[in-house]
Design an enzyme around this catalytic site. Structure first.
Site, PDB file in Angstrom:
ATOM      1  N   ASN A  23      10.958  -5.617  -4.191  1.00 57.07           N
ATOM      2  CA  ASN A  23       9.647  -5.886  -3.591  1.00 57.07           C
ATOM      3  C   ASN A  23       9.257  -7.248  -4.011  1.00 57.07           C
ATOM      4  OD1 ASN A  23       7.520  -5.117  -5.373  1.00 57.07           O
ATOM      5  ND2 ASN A  23       8.611  -2.935  -4.635  1.00 57.07           N
ATOM      6  N   LYS A  66      -3.056   9.030   1.951  1.00 59.74           N
ATOM      7  CA  LYS A  66      -2.046   9.105   1.145  1.00 59.74           C
ATOM      8  C   LYS A  66      -2.641   9.903  -0.002  1.00 59.74           C
ATOM      9  CE  LYS A  66       0.657   6.116  -2.083  1.00 59.74           C
ATOM     10  NZ  LYS A  66       1.186   4.905  -2.524  1.00 59.74           N
TER      11      LYS A  66
END
Length: 398
Positions: free
Chosen positions: A208, A338
């Site tokens: 990434n 989350k």
């Protein structure tokens, strides 16, 4: 916090010398005594009168000064301090220290002492990047000297990059840590950072755009507050900070194992951008493209969930577990969900959509999500975000 501590402050000749005036004020505010020494070049940037007025002490300037030597010889001057701070530490001063030169008062004091020394380097970006300076910095670290900074940013000369002297607040924190006075002294903190690389074959991998800059800045800020930082880093674009225990890894599996090995800890901060999936059964040989051949099909499997594992430990869970949430939409809502799903204490959420410029950039805009709600911070340089978060961690652990 620094009451009765004695600091010998050596001011080198650089434009950053003006910052030392603020540093002197901060040290005096905390009860430290400051004995200033100025190189001849330093007097081109700040005056001895200004330095003396703020320090409340005379300024020592010359090696062969009969009056100064009669009052306190330079050998004694170098040994009565609890810490010697060189700010700014110019390329010339660092070269003299690394080679053991002693041709003026500052370099003689530094050679004639067994007192701990803290350097705050400041110079042009190309000077800092020069192999000679890098060798000198490495030798000084090997000799046991501490360095704080330099920071990255705009230079007085118009260039941009690493070489700016650390801000007075950062230097002050490093002084406190060097003297065992930092609020995180004696604390062990694990920080993960950077991307992970999940192999497809020996030459290709899934990754990434994380540079590792935010995690690196956070590790540096925590170390400046006195923490022993175990810095578990993937293949980041930025070098790891000085003064921390660096554990380099490549894959999510390696990172998970390194974090487990670093426990127990007082806190864990999962700032790494860990790949969510890896290729199941990565090829042992380079995959070949053949004319008319079929496009390879990759089967994926989930990587270890490091944050959830840490937060869910029944024994040995760090008292504070902090995660990061890199989102491209509904940032606060996704981060809040989350935090609940992973079971961690805090989530640091940010918008990493391409328009934000955060991933791989120099600034960050974060929201700190805790049990008490969401607190949005202004857009700041990543170093300042790190300092704010480190201060909050210190608050939580003390």
């Amino acid at each position: 916090m620094l009451a009765s501590r004695r600091i010998l402050l050596i001011i080198g000749g650089g434009i950053a010398a003006f910052k030392t005036l603020d540093l002197i004020r901060r040290l005096r505010d905390r009860g430290a005594s400051v004995t200033p020494v100025m190189t001849r070049a330093a007097e081109e940037f700040v005056t001895p009168l200004s330095v003396s007025a703020l320090a409340g002490e005379k300024v020592y300037r010359a090696l062969f000064d009969l009056t100064d030597e009669a009052e306190m010889g330079h050998i004694q001057l170098s040994r009565v301090a609890d810490l010697i701070v060189v700010a700014p530490a110019t390329a010339d001063l660092m070269a003299k220290m690394a080679q053991g030169h002693a041709d003026d008062l500052a370099s003689t004091l530094l050679l004639a002492t067994d007192t701990p020394v803290l350097l705050a380097p400041a110079m042009n970006v190309r000077m800092w990047a020069h192999p000679a300076t890098r060798r000198n910095a490495a030798r000084l670290r090997d000799d046991g000297l501490r360095l704080v900074g330099p920071d990255e940013g705009d230079m007085a000369c118009g260039e941009y990059g690493p070489g700016r002297m650390a801000e007075p607040g950062d230097i002050l924190a490093a002084i406190e840590a060097a003297l065992g006075e930092g609020p995180l002294s004696g604390r062990r903190i694990v920080v993960t950072s950077g991307p992970t690389h999940e192999p497809i074959d020996p030459v290709r991998y899934i990754a990434n755009r994380s540079s590792g800059a935010q995690g690196t800045a956070l590790a540096r800020a925590l170390a400046a507050l006195g923490a022993h930082v175990v810095f578990v880093t993937g293949p980041a674009a930025v070098p790891p900070p000085e003064g921390v225990e660096v554990v380099p890894v490549e894959t999510a599996g390696e990172m998970a194992a390194a974090v487990e090995a670093a426990l127990p800890a007082d806190a864990a901060v999962c700032a790494a951008a860990v790949a969510d999936w890896r290729v199941e059964g990565a090829s042992a040989q380079k995959m070949k493209k053949t004319p008319g051949g079929e496009t390879p099909r990759l089967a994926f499997t989930e990587t270890p969930d490091i944050l959830a594992r840490l937060a869910g430990r029944e024994t040995g869970r760090p008292p504070l577990v902090v995660g990061f949430a890199a989102e491209t939409e509904d940032v606060v809502a996704n981060a809040t969900a989350k935090r609940a799903r992973k079971g961690c204490d805090w989530i640091v959420a940010n918008d990493v959509s391409p328009a934000s410029g955060v991933m791989g950039g120099a600034e960050n805009a974060v929201t700190l999500v805790t049990t008490e709600g969401a607190e949005t911070w202004p857009r700041l340089p990543k170093a300042e975000v790190a300092e704010r978060l480190a201060a909050r961690i210190a608050e939580a652990l003390t």
